[in-house]
Design a protein around this motif. Structure first.
Motif, PDB file in Angstrom:
ATOM      1  N   ASP A 240       3.687 -11.015  -4.637  1.00  0.00           N
ATOM      2  CA  ASP A 240       4.796 -10.675  -3.741  1.00  0.00           C
ATOM      3  C   ASP A 240       4.288  -9.676  -2.713  1.00  0.00           C
ATOM      4  O   ASP A 240       4.368  -8.461  -2.907  1.00  0.00           O
ATOM      5  N   ARG A 241       3.762 -10.203  -1.624  1.00  0.00           N
ATOM      6  CA  ARG A 241       3.132  -9.361  -0.607  1.00  0.00           C
ATOM      7  C   ARG A 241       4.119  -8.398   0.053  1.00  0.00           C
ATOM      8  O   ARG A 241       3.716  -7.366   0.601  1.00  0.00           O
ATOM      9  N   ARG A 242       5.408  -8.702  -0.010  1.00  0.00           N
ATOM     10  CA  ARG A 242       6.409  -7.838   0.624  1.00  0.00           C
ATOM     11  C   ARG A 242       6.926  -6.743  -0.299  1.00  0.00           C
ATOM     12  O   ARG A 242       7.731  -5.913   0.113  1.00  0.00           O
ATOM     13  N   SER A 243       6.479  -6.721  -1.533  1.00  0.00           N
ATOM     14  CA  SER A 243       6.956  -5.726  -2.489  1.00  0.00           C
ATOM     15  C   SER A 243       6.411  -4.336  -2.152  1.00  0.00           C
ATOM     16  O   SER A 243       5.404  -4.193  -1.448  1.00  0.00           O
ATOM     17  N   SER A 244       7.081  -3.316  -2.694  1.00  0.00           N
ATOM     18  CA  SER A 244       6.619  -1.940  -2.447  1.00  0.00           C
ATOM     19  C   SER A 244       5.248  -1.704  -3.078  1.00  0.00           C
ATOM     20  O   SER A 244       4.437  -0.942  -2.545  1.00  0.00           O
ATOM     21  N   GLY A 245       4.976  -2.367  -4.206  1.00  0.00           N
ATOM     22  CA  GLY A 245       3.673  -2.222  -4.830  1.00  0.00           C
ATOM     23  C   GLY A 245       2.555  -2.782  -3.973  1.00  0.00           C
ATOM     24  O   GLY A 245       1.498  -2.155  -3.809  1.00  0.00           O
ATOM     25  N   ALA A 246       2.777  -3.968  -3.410  1.00  0.00           N
ATOM     26  CA  ALA A 246       1.767  -4.576  -2.542  1.00  0.00           C
ATOM     27  C   ALA A 246       1.542  -3.735  -1.293  1.00  0.00           C
ATOM     28  O   ALA A 246       0.396  -3.537  -0.856  1.00  0.00           O
ATOM     29  N   THR A 247       2.617  -3.230  -0.728  1.00  0.00           N
ATOM     30  CA  THR A 247       2.503  -2.385   0.461  1.00  0.00           C
ATOM     31  C   THR A 247       1.689  -1.129   0.157  1.00  0.00           C
ATOM     32  O   THR A 247       0.812  -0.728   0.931  1.00  0.00           O
ATOM     33  N   ALA A 248       1.954  -0.524  -1.004  1.00  0.00           N
ATOM     34  CA  ALA A 248       1.246   0.698  -1.379  1.00  0.00           C
ATOM     35  C   ALA A 248      -0.242   0.448  -1.568  1.00  0.00           C
ATOM     36  O   ALA A 248      -1.080   1.249  -1.112  1.00  0.00           O
ATOM     37  N   TYR A 249      -0.599  -0.655  -2.221  1.00  0.00           N
ATOM     38  CA  TYR A 249      -2.020  -0.923  -2.433  1.00  0.00           C
ATOM     39  C   TYR A 249      -2.724  -1.279  -1.121  1.00  0.00           C
ATOM     40  O   TYR A 249      -3.903  -0.974  -0.941  1.00  0.00           O
ATOM     41  N   GLY A 250      -2.001  -1.892  -0.205  1.00  0.00           N
ATOM     42  CA  GLY A 250      -2.569  -2.121   1.112  1.00  0.00           C
ATOM     43  C   GLY A 250      -2.872  -0.819   1.831  1.00  0.00           C
ATOM     44  O   GLY A 250      -3.934  -0.652   2.453  1.00  0.00           O
ATOM     45  N   MET A 251      -1.948   0.132   1.730  1.00  0.00           N
ATOM     46  CA  MET A 251      -2.148   1.451   2.343  1.00  0.00           C
ATOM     47  C   MET A 251      -3.290   2.200   1.653  1.00  0.00           C
ATOM     48  O   MET A 251      -4.086   2.875   2.309  1.00  0.00           O
ATOM     49  N   LEU A 252      -3.372   2.066   0.321  1.00  0.00           N
ATOM     50  CA  LEU A 252      -4.453   2.720  -0.413  1.00  0.00           C
ATOM     51  C   LEU A 252      -5.808   2.175   0.032  1.00  0.00           C
ATOM     52  O   LEU A 252      -6.768   2.945   0.214  1.00  0.00           O
ATOM     53  N   ALA A 253      -5.899   0.866   0.201  1.00  0.00           N
ATOM     54  CA  ALA A 253      -7.157   0.259   0.650  1.00  0.00           C
ATOM     55  C   ALA A 253      -7.568   0.807   2.007  1.00  0.00           C
ATOM     56  O   ALA A 253      -8.745   1.145   2.226  1.00  0.00           O
ATOM     57  N   ASP A 254      -6.619   0.909   2.919  1.00  0.00           N
ATOM     58  CA  ASP A 254      -6.927   1.429   4.256  1.00  0.00           C
ATOM     59  C   ASP A 254      -7.373   2.888   4.191  1.00  0.00           C
ATOM     60  O   ASP A 254      -8.339   3.278   4.855  1.00  0.00           O
TER      61      ASP A 254
END
Length: 268
Positions: A240-254
């Motif tokens: 679920d790319r739109r979930s808060s978890g996915a968003t957070a891990y995307g930000m962590l990667a950046d």
């Protein structure tokens, strides 16, 4: 080629915390998946439980040569890593054989350098190598710390969470002095963060007060989608790319990628 003469492209990050249940493997899986959106990534499952392998959909009957073979140099390097369902993300899987490594290597020379020497053979193929360490400070985790440039420490927003990190920080300092002078804390990431819970706020404030800029700005929230993704053998970014978890891990990667880029490459 000696450990001081190696040439490599990949930045190697050990995801470590000797305390279990802090979101270490979850962070390794999802951070690797997020980084793979723009980087070539290898995830090394160094935990005998093999949860990172399972979490990326690799069943026990599919694992073949993996981290045990890499440590013991029992098969060609080209056979250690396998593709995952995430583009640009490969994994070196783990199985129960890893549990015997500590005994098998007890009398071996340079036993602390086994993983470093294995990853030298693969590092030019990747931008990042993440190592999911077991929840202990034994020979497997020591191998990861010797091989790594930096350590990413998941910190659960729960009571007693800060106590375990002090021991890990001391271990990192010992490894720096004895084996790997370039090793550093790449960051501490707050996991299982619940804004509705005062305890999460207190733990976060204590961590930032004590560790300062070592604590990353990105926090990983409690999110049911993260747990659901694991049960389906995939990352939350796939689930679920739109979930808060996915968003957070995307930000962590950046954030982590920016931090790593700001540091000079490991010499040799």
């Amino acid at each position: 080629m000696s450990s001081n003469d190696k040439i490599r492209a990949a930045r190697i990050i050990a995801v470590a915390n000797q305390k279990g249940g802090v979101g270490k493997t979850t962070t390794a899986i999802n951070l690797a998946s997020a980084l793979a959106g723009s980087k070539r990534v290898l995830l090394v499952d160094l935990d005998p439980q093999g949860n990172a392998s399972t979490g990326l959909g690799v069943g026990y009957d599919q694992r073949g040569n993996g981290s045990y073979a890499a440590l013991m140099q029992e098969a060609p390097a080209a056979s250690w890593a396998r593709e995952t369902s995430v583009e640009n993300l490969h994994i070196i899987t783990a199985d129960n054989d890893l549990a015997g490594v500590e005994i098998e290597l007890i009398a071996s020379e340079r036993r602390e350098y086994r993983l470093q020497e294995a990853l030298q053979q693969l590092a030019s193929q990747y931008d990042f190598i993440l190592i999911d360490c077991p929840p202990s400070l034994g020979i497997l985790t020591l191998n990861a710390l010797v091989a790594a440039d930096g350590v990413l420490v998941p910190l659960q927003c729960e009571f007693f969470a800060l106590e375990g990190i002090s021991q890990l920080v001391r271990t990192v300092e010992r490894v720096r002095r004895a084996f790997n002078a370039d090793l550093h804390i790449a960051g501490i990431v707050l996991t299982m963060y619940d804004r509705r819970n005062n305890l999460s706020e207190l733990v976060a404030a204590d961590a930032r007060s004590f560790f300062g800029e070592q604590v990353l700005q990105t926090v990983i929230p409690r999110n049911i989608r993260i747990s659901e993704a694991q049960s389906h053998g995939c990352s939350v970014l796939e689930y679920d790319r739109r979930s808060s978890g996915a968003t957070a891990y995307g930000m962590l990667a950046d954030e982590l990628a920016a931090r790593v880029a700001a540091r000079p490459e490991r010499k040799g």
